[in-house]
Design a protein around this motif. Sequence first.
Motif, short mmCIF file in Angstrom:
data_model
loop_
_atom_site.label_atom_id
_atom_site.label_comp_id
_atom_site.label_asym_id
_atom_site.label_seq_id
_atom_site.Cartn_x
_atom_site.Cartn_y
_atom_site.Cartn_z
N LYS A 163 -55.66 3.11 34.53
CA LYS A 163 -54.51 3.99 34.67
C LYS A 163 -53.46 3.81 33.57
O LYS A 163 -52.68 4.72 33.31
CB LYS A 163 -53.87 3.87 36.05
N GLU A 164 -53.48 2.67 32.89
CA GLU A 164 -52.53 2.42 31.81
C GLU A 164 -52.67 3.43 30.67
O GLU A 164 -51.74 3.65 29.91
CB GLU A 164 -52.71 1.00 31.27
N TYR A 165 -53.82 4.08 30.56
CA TYR A 165 -54.05 5.02 29.47
C TYR A 165 -53.24 6.31 29.64
O TYR A 165 -53.16 7.12 28.73
CB TYR A 165 -55.54 5.32 29.29
N ALA A 166 -52.60 6.50 30.79
CA ALA A 166 -51.71 7.65 30.98
C ALA A 166 -50.48 7.51 30.07
O ALA A 166 -49.82 8.50 29.78
CB ALA A 166 -51.28 7.76 32.43
N LYS A 167 -50.20 6.30 29.62
CA LYS A 167 -49.06 6.04 28.74
C LYS A 167 -49.43 6.17 27.26
O LYS A 167 -48.58 6.03 26.39
CB LYS A 167 -48.49 4.64 28.99
N SER A 168 -50.68 6.47 26.99
CA SER A 168 -51.16 6.57 25.62
C SER A 168 -50.48 7.72 24.88
O SER A 168 -50.18 8.75 25.47
CB SER A 168 -52.67 6.79 25.61
N GLU A 169 -50.24 7.52 23.61
CA GLU A 169 -49.71 8.58 22.75
C GLU A 169 -50.78 9.65 22.50
O GLU A 169 -50.46 10.78 22.16
CB GLU A 169 -49.27 7.99 21.41
N ASP A 170 -52.03 9.25 22.65
CA ASP A 170 -53.16 10.12 22.36
C ASP A 170 -53.46 11.02 23.56
O ASP A 170 -53.89 10.56 24.62
CB ASP A 170 -54.38 9.27 22.02
N LYS A 171 -53.26 12.32 23.38
CA LYS A 171 -53.47 13.25 24.49
C LYS A 171 -54.94 13.35 24.90
O LYS A 171 -55.24 13.66 26.04
CB LYS A 171 -52.88 14.63 24.19
N VAL A 172 -55.87 13.05 23.99
CA VAL A 172 -57.29 13.06 24.32
C VAL A 172 -57.60 11.90 25.28
O VAL A 172 -58.35 12.07 26.25
CB VAL A 172 -58.17 12.98 23.05
N ALA A 173 -57.00 10.75 25.03
CA ALA A 173 -57.20 9.61 25.93
C ALA A 173 -56.64 9.93 27.31
O ALA A 173 -57.29 9.65 28.33
CB ALA A 173 -56.52 8.36 25.36
#
Length: 146
Positions: free
Chosen positions: A26-36
């Motif tokens: 769930k931490e990937y929701a904070k990613s700058e990368d919209k694909v992630a």
Amino acid sequence: KDPIKLAVLLDATGNTGDSSLFPKIKEYAKSEDKVARASLYSALGNFKDKDSLDFLKSNVTKEESPEGRIKIMQSLLQRKGDKDVTKTIQDSVQIESDVNTRQYMLQYLIQNKNDVTDYKKTLEKLLETETNESNRELIYTGIHSN
């Protein structure tokens, strides 16, 4: 660090359907990368737990990219309906700027019509403001279906 590999790994995680993996990804929701972020949301369509469902519900209004919001809606459409999610979608569809995201939101409302407050009135109100012809047809079909 490779966004393509990350997207593939997130998709693979979702394919397992193992909801116990949700806290780890769930931490990937904070990613700058919209694909992630989109890959994360897509992966959650195969999970069955309440935490990931609530996560999708809260992010449908927080996610900045239309692609991400579409993936959230696609995942929600794969999952069992939920009254709280339906209420959020019912409130959000009126302010959603992206035509494609609105289409998925409308599909969700129609699919979960038993959870929509004043279903026909809600769709009739949406019909008054919807400008996209395809979405208007979808609303019209929803109004006149059993």
